[in-house]
Write an enzyme that holds these catalytic residues in place. Structure first.
Site, PDB file in Angstrom:
ATOM      1  N   GLU A   1      -1.289  -3.691 -16.642  1.00 46.88           N
ATOM      2  CA  GLU A   1      -1.160  -2.469 -17.460  1.00 46.88           C
ATOM      3  C   GLU A   1      -0.080  -1.523 -16.954  1.00 46.88           C
ATOM      4  O   GLU A   1       0.709  -0.973 -17.730  1.00 46.88           O
ATOM      5  CB  GLU A   1      -2.514  -1.748 -17.524  1.00 46.88           C
ATOM      6  CG  GLU A   1      -2.538  -0.484 -18.365  1.00 46.88           C
ATOM      7  CD  GLU A   1      -2.245  -0.737 -19.835  1.00 46.88           C
ATOM      8  OE1 GLU A   1      -1.099  -0.532 -20.250  1.00 46.88           O
ATOM      9  OE2 GLU A   1      -3.157  -1.156 -20.570  1.00 46.88           O
TER      10      GLU A   1
ATOM     11  N   LYS B   1       6.765  -5.141 -11.894  1.00 50.26           N
ATOM     12  CA  LYS B   1       7.403  -5.654 -13.115  1.00 50.26           C
ATOM     13  C   LYS B   1       8.109  -6.997 -12.912  1.00 50.26           C
ATOM     14  O   LYS B   1       8.227  -7.785 -13.840  1.00 50.26           O
ATOM     15  CB  LYS B   1       8.472  -4.660 -13.610  1.00 50.26           C
ATOM     16  CG  LYS B   1       7.922  -3.362 -14.133  1.00 50.26           C
ATOM     17  CD  LYS B   1       9.037  -2.357 -14.381  1.00 50.26           C
ATOM     18  CE  LYS B   1       9.509  -1.697 -13.128  1.00 50.26           C
ATOM     19  NZ  LYS B   1       8.824  -0.582 -12.590  1.00 50.26           N
TER      20      LYS B   1
ATOM     21  N   ASP C   1      15.506  -1.368 -15.562  1.00 43.06           N
ATOM     22  CA  ASP C   1      14.066  -1.069 -15.604  1.00 43.06           C
ATOM     23  C   ASP C   1      13.545  -1.155 -17.044  1.00 43.06           C
ATOM     24  O   ASP C   1      12.525  -1.792 -17.309  1.00 43.06           O
ATOM     25  CB  ASP C   1      13.839   0.332 -15.002  1.00 43.06           C
ATOM     26  CG  ASP C   1      12.396   0.760 -15.038  1.00 43.06           C
ATOM     27  OD1 ASP C   1      11.603   0.231 -14.240  1.00 43.06           O
ATOM     28  OD2 ASP C   1      12.041   1.611 -15.883  1.00 43.06           O
TER      29      ASP C   1
ATOM     30  N   GLU D   1      15.910   7.163  -7.720  1.00 39.27           N
ATOM     31  CA  GLU D   1      16.116   6.537  -6.410  1.00 39.27           C
ATOM     32  C   GLU D   1      17.473   6.948  -5.854  1.00 39.27           C
ATOM     33  O   GLU D   1      18.364   7.353  -6.601  1.00 39.27           O
ATOM     34  CB  GLU D   1      16.128   5.007  -6.574  1.00 39.27           C
ATOM     35  CG  GLU D   1      14.899   4.413  -7.193  1.00 39.27           C
ATOM     36  CD  GLU D   1      13.784   4.216  -6.190  1.00 39.27           C
ATOM     37  OE1 GLU D   1      14.082   4.147  -4.996  1.00 39.27           O
ATOM     38  OE2 GLU D   1      12.621   4.147  -6.628  1.00 39.27           O
TER      39      GLU D   1
ATOM     40  N   GLY E   1       4.516   7.670 -11.296  1.00 37.15           N
ATOM     41  CA  GLY E   1       3.688   8.452 -10.372  1.00 37.15           C
ATOM     42  C   GLY E   1       2.533   7.628  -9.843  1.00 37.15           C
ATOM     43  O   GLY E   1       1.993   6.776 -10.557  1.00 37.15           O
TER      44      GLY E   1
ATOM     45  N   PHE F   1       0.858  -1.193   0.000  1.00 34.76           N
ATOM     46  CA  PHE F   1       0.000   0.000   0.000  1.00 34.76           C
ATOM     47  C   PHE F   1       0.894   1.243   0.000  1.00 34.76           C
ATOM     48  O   PHE F   1       0.780   2.118   0.833  1.00 34.76           O
ATOM     49  CB  PHE F   1      -0.912  -0.037   1.235  1.00 34.76           C
ATOM     50  CG  PHE F   1      -2.190   0.762   1.085  1.00 34.76           C
ATOM     51  CD1 PHE F   1      -3.042   0.566   0.014  1.00 34.76           C
ATOM     52  CD2 PHE F   1      -2.532   1.721   2.034  1.00 34.76           C
ATOM     53  CE1 PHE F   1      -4.214   1.292  -0.115  1.00 34.76           C
ATOM     54  CE2 PHE F   1      -3.703   2.458   1.914  1.00 34.76           C
ATOM     55  CZ  PHE F   1      -4.548   2.239   0.837  1.00 34.76           C
TER      56      PHE F   1
ATOM     57  N   LYS G   1      10.892  -3.809 -18.906  1.00 35.57           N
ATOM     58  CA  LYS G   1       9.699  -3.349 -19.638  1.00 35.57           C
ATOM     59  C   LYS G   1       9.666  -3.868 -21.079  1.00 35.57           C
ATOM     60  O   LYS G   1       8.612  -4.284 -21.571  1.00 35.57           O
ATOM     61  CB  LYS G   1       9.646  -1.820 -19.613  1.00 35.57           C
ATOM     62  CG  LYS G   1       9.297  -1.289 -18.220  1.00 35.57           C
ATOM     63  CD  LYS G   1       9.511   0.197 -18.107  1.00 35.57           C
ATOM     64  CE  LYS G   1       9.046   0.715 -16.753  1.00 35.57           C
ATOM     65  NZ  LYS G   1       9.488   2.094 -16.490  1.00 35.57           N
TER      66      LYS G   1
ATOM     67  N   VAL H   1       4.275  -1.185 -17.520  1.00 34.27           N
ATOM     68  CA  VAL H   1       5.000  -0.472 -18.580  1.00 34.27           C
ATOM     69  C   VAL H   1       4.276   0.837 -18.862  1.00 34.27           C
ATOM     70  O   VAL H   1       3.066   0.844 -19.117  1.00 34.27           O
ATOM     71  CB  VAL H   1       5.060  -1.314 -19.881  1.00 34.27           C
ATOM     72  CG1 VAL H   1       5.813  -0.557 -20.970  1.00 34.27           C
ATOM     73  CG2 VAL H   1       5.717  -2.667 -19.628  1.00 34.27           C
TER      74      VAL H   1
ATOM     75  N   GLY I   1      12.805  13.556  -6.631  1.00 34.12           N
ATOM     76  CA  GLY I   1      12.074  12.300  -6.425  1.00 34.12           C
ATOM     77  C   GLY I   1      11.910  11.480  -7.689  1.00 34.12           C
ATOM     78  O   GLY I   1      11.235  10.458  -7.693  1.00 34.12           O
TER      79      GLY I   1
HETATM   80  N1  LIG Z   1       5.872   4.572  -8.386  1.00 35.28           N
HETATM   81  C1  LIG Z   1       5.676   4.509  -9.692  1.00 35.28           C
HETATM   82  O1  LIG Z   1       5.617   5.523 -10.381  1.00 35.28           O
HETATM   83  C2  LIG Z   1       5.471   3.171 -10.364  1.00 35.28           C
HETATM   84  C3  LIG Z   1       4.991   3.127 -11.691  1.00 35.28           C
HETATM   85  C4  LIG Z   1       4.754   1.895 -12.287  1.00 35.28           C
HETATM   86  C5  LIG Z   1       5.029   0.733 -11.589  1.00 35.28           C
HETATM   87  N2  LIG Z   1       5.531   0.808 -10.312  1.00 35.28           N
HETATM   88  C6  LIG Z   1       5.779  -0.441  -9.594  1.00 35.28           C
HETATM   89  O2  LIG Z   1       4.719  -0.621  -8.666  1.00 35.28           O
HETATM   90  C7  LIG Z   1       5.208  -1.254  -7.478  1.00 35.28           C
HETATM   91  C8  LIG Z   1       4.916  -0.382  -6.278  1.00 35.28           C
HETATM   92  O3  LIG Z   1       5.603   0.852  -6.426  1.00 35.28           O
HETATM   93  P1  LIG Z   1       5.471   1.995  -5.337  1.00 35.28           P
HETATM   94  O4  LIG Z   1       6.061   3.201  -5.945  1.00 35.28           O
HETATM   95  O5  LIG Z   1       4.076   2.038  -4.819  1.00 35.28           O
HETATM   96  O6  LIG Z   1       6.440   1.433  -4.212  1.00 35.28           O
HETATM   97  P2  LIG Z   1       6.400   1.777  -2.679  1.00 35.28           P
HETATM   98  O7  LIG Z   1       5.859   3.146  -2.455  1.00 35.28           O
HETATM   99  O8  LIG Z   1       7.736   1.409  -2.136  1.00 35.28           O
HETATM  100  O9  LIG Z   1       5.302   0.758  -2.146  1.00 35.28           O
HETATM  101  C9  LIG Z   1       5.466  -0.632  -2.082  1.00 35.28           C
HETATM  102  C10 LIG Z   1       4.928  -1.053  -0.703  1.00 35.28           C
HETATM  103  O10 LIG Z   1       4.800  -2.467  -0.610  1.00 35.28           O
HETATM  104  C11 LIG Z   1       5.376  -2.882   0.636  1.00 35.28           C
HETATM  105  N3  LIG Z   1       5.804  -4.295   0.609  1.00 35.28           N
HETATM  106  C12 LIG Z   1       6.985  -4.834   0.216  1.00 35.28           C
HETATM  107  N4  LIG Z   1       6.969  -6.174   0.377  1.00 35.28           N
HETATM  108  C13 LIG Z   1       5.755  -6.500   0.883  1.00 35.28           C
HETATM  109  C14 LIG Z   1       5.138  -7.726   1.298  1.00 35.28           C
HETATM  110  N5  LIG Z   1       5.781  -8.885   1.242  1.00 35.28           N
HETATM  111  N6  LIG Z   1       3.870  -7.684   1.770  1.00 35.28           N
HETATM  112  C15 LIG Z   1       3.220  -6.507   1.864  1.00 35.28           C
HETATM  113  N7  LIG Z   1       3.765  -5.307   1.540  1.00 35.28           N
HETATM  114  C16 LIG Z   1       5.010  -5.303   1.043  1.00 35.28           C
HETATM  115  C17 LIG Z   1       6.550  -1.936   0.752  1.00 35.28           C
HETATM  116  O11 LIG Z   1       7.149  -1.979   2.002  1.00 35.28           O
HETATM  117  P3  LIG Z   1       8.765  -1.720   2.042  1.00 35.28           P
HETATM  118  O12 LIG Z   1       8.916  -0.244   1.942  1.00 35.28           O
HETATM  119  O13 LIG Z   1       9.187  -2.291   3.357  1.00 35.28           O
HETATM  120  O14 LIG Z   1       9.380  -2.467   0.900  1.00 35.28           O
HETATM  121  C18 LIG Z   1       5.900  -0.622   0.402  1.00 35.28           C
HETATM  122  O15 LIG Z   1       5.225  -0.024   1.475  1.00 35.28           O
HETATM  123  C19 LIG Z   1       6.702  -1.493  -7.711  1.00 35.28           C
HETATM  124  O16 LIG Z   1       6.863  -2.826  -8.138  1.00 35.28           O
HETATM  125  C20 LIG Z   1       7.054  -0.498  -8.784  1.00 35.28           C
HETATM  126  O17 LIG Z   1       8.135  -0.931  -9.589  1.00 35.28           O
HETATM  127  C21 LIG Z   1       5.751   2.000  -9.686  1.00 35.28           C
END
Ligand SMILES: NC(=O)c1ccc[n+]([C@@H]2O[C@H](COP(=O)([O-])OP(=O)(O)OC[C@H]3O[C@@H](n4cnc5c(N)ncnc54)[C@H](OP(=O)(O)O)[C@@H]3O)[C@@H](O)[C@H]2O)c1
Length: 355
Positions: free
Chosen positions: A148, A124, A219, A208, A321, A5, A223, A151, A205
């Site tokens: 969806e 991914k 990355d 990373e 985002g 979340f 994709k 990518v 931001g």
């Molecule tokens: N942000 C973007 O713009 C974006 C765009 C497209 C795709 N994505 C992908 O979408 C996914 C989420 O991205 P995000 O930006 O939302 O990341 P995020 O803010 O780091 O959120 C991921 C959350 O999942 C938690 N988590 C990790 N392992 C878990 C488990 N075993 N059980 C339950 N919760 C767990 C994480 O905790 P920890 O912090 O302890 O790991 C973190 O709170 C990633 O795979 C990312 O590559 C992101």
């Protein structure tokens, strides 16, 4: 239920909440969130009344743990316990991307499918590493797996393909699929240095603290693997993608390209060779300035799809985002809802077997 979340999971939750009436009245989607589980934000399950999404967002926004709140529901369940007992029919998987073994997302997705749940994910890792095994599992269980936002985030590439290009054979894909590296190259084209631009991207931001996933091309490689396997039915592993990042691109390289009316972009591409195999790569490439991809700047993403009947279709939009990726997840939930109501899905022949 939500697993993970963070930025993306919360983005999806906000869309569900803010558009509840529209989704119900205009799109036929009524929903109840039966649980949320997140390593950092805690977990809460309420299969009867559903979790109060507005309260949950407010709590995590204030840095509080879900299980320490006054929200009614069961506490302390692990991700897999929650999946098995969630009482819902779709999981929204948004945990971190792991390109080594796909975990923990891979376990979440397989457990959900094996327990008769549909899955939407932005993660991914599992899709880049185990696409065919997961799709075969989903098929064998009569469930759906949608991804969806893996990518180009909420920019609908897979929806475009499934609905607009399904009658065409994809010959080649070319894309700018990573916002961080495109931002850095755009700034370098405007005369800035690599290190100062990377630092600014980190402060804003976009990048990373450890930027290697972006600047070393991992990355983008994930994709283009997902795209090639989905749009070209390629028998491609993530490790098959020839990968070069942007760390060796110098201001001189950029200037030399500009001098001959080209532009340096980190290009991800896939094409079928004369033997029918799909070859994919990620590398800094000089693109003629007459090509639309040369003008995709900053954190924008774009994908050019070349087919036998429709030469170049280009889709451009945000590639990152919480709101954008959360929208991708919402789109997947709506697609599954439509399929459950009788729409039919294109089923690619699955020939790929991962070891
Ligand atoms: N942000 C973007 O713009 C974006 C765009 C497209 C795709 N994505 C992908 O979408 C996914 C989420 O991205 P995000 O930006 O939302 O990341 P995020 O803010 O780091 O959120 C991921 C959350 O999942 C938690 N988590 C990790 N392992 C878990 C488990 N075993 N059980 C339950 N919760 C767990 C994480 O905790 P920890 O912090 O302890 O790991 C973190 O709170 C990633 O795979 C990312 O590559 C992101």
């Amino acid at each position: 239920m939500f697993i993970g979340f963070g930025t993306v999971g919360q983005g999806c939750a906000r869309h569900l909440l803010n558009n509840r009436t529209f989704l119900k009245n205009q799109r036929g989607l009524a929903y109840k969130v039966t649980g949320i589980v997140d390593i950092v934000k805690g977990s809460i399950q309420n299969t009867e009344q559903g979790v109060d999404l507005s309260k949950a967002l407010e709590l995590v926004g204030a840095g509080k743990k879900l299980e320490e709140s006054s929200l009614p529901g069961k506490r302390g369940l692990s991700s897999t316990e929650m999946i098995k007992s969630c009482g819902g029919d779709v999981i929204v998987e948004g945990t971190w991307t792991n390109l080594t073994d796909g975990e923990p997302g891979l376990t979440h997705i397989t457990t959900a499918l094996e327990n008769g749940l549909d899955v939407v994910t932005s993660n991914k890792g599992p899709i880049a590493l185990c696409y065919s095994n997961l799709m075969n599992l989903a098929k064998s269980k009569g469930r759906y797996l949608k991804f969806e936002s893996t990518v180009m985030s909420g920019t609908p590439v897979f929806n475009l393909y499934e609905h607009g290009l399904i009658g065409a054979k994809v010959k080649e894909l070319k894309g700018i699929l990573n916002g961080t590296t495109n931002y850095i190259l755009t700034e370098m084209t405007a005369g800035k240095g690599y290190s100062e631009t990377l630092k600014r991207a980190q402060e804003a931001g976009y990048a990373e603290f450890d930027p290697s996933g972006d600047v070393d091309g991992y990355d983008c490689a994930a994709k283009i693997t997902i795209l090639a396997n989905t749009l070209m039915n390629a028998d491609l592993n993530f490790s098959d993608v020839a990968r070069e990042g942007i760390t060796k691109v110098t201001p001189d390289d950029i200037q030399m390209a500009e001098n001959v009316s080209n532009r340096v972009k980190l290009l991800a591409s896939a094409r079928r060779n004369s033997e029918g195999r799909v070859i994919a790569s990620v590398k800094p490439t000089q693109i003629p300035q007459t090509d639309i991809l040369a003008h995709v700047n900053g954190v924008m993403n774009a994908l050019q799809i070349s087919t036998d009947v429709q030469p170049d279709v280009t889709i451009m939009g945000p590639g990152a985002g919480g709101d954008s990726a959360g929208y991708g997840l919402l789109n997947d939930i709506l697609s599954i809802n439509r399929l459950r109501q009788g729409a039919t899905e294109y089923q690619p022949p699955l020939m790929i077997q991962e070891s």
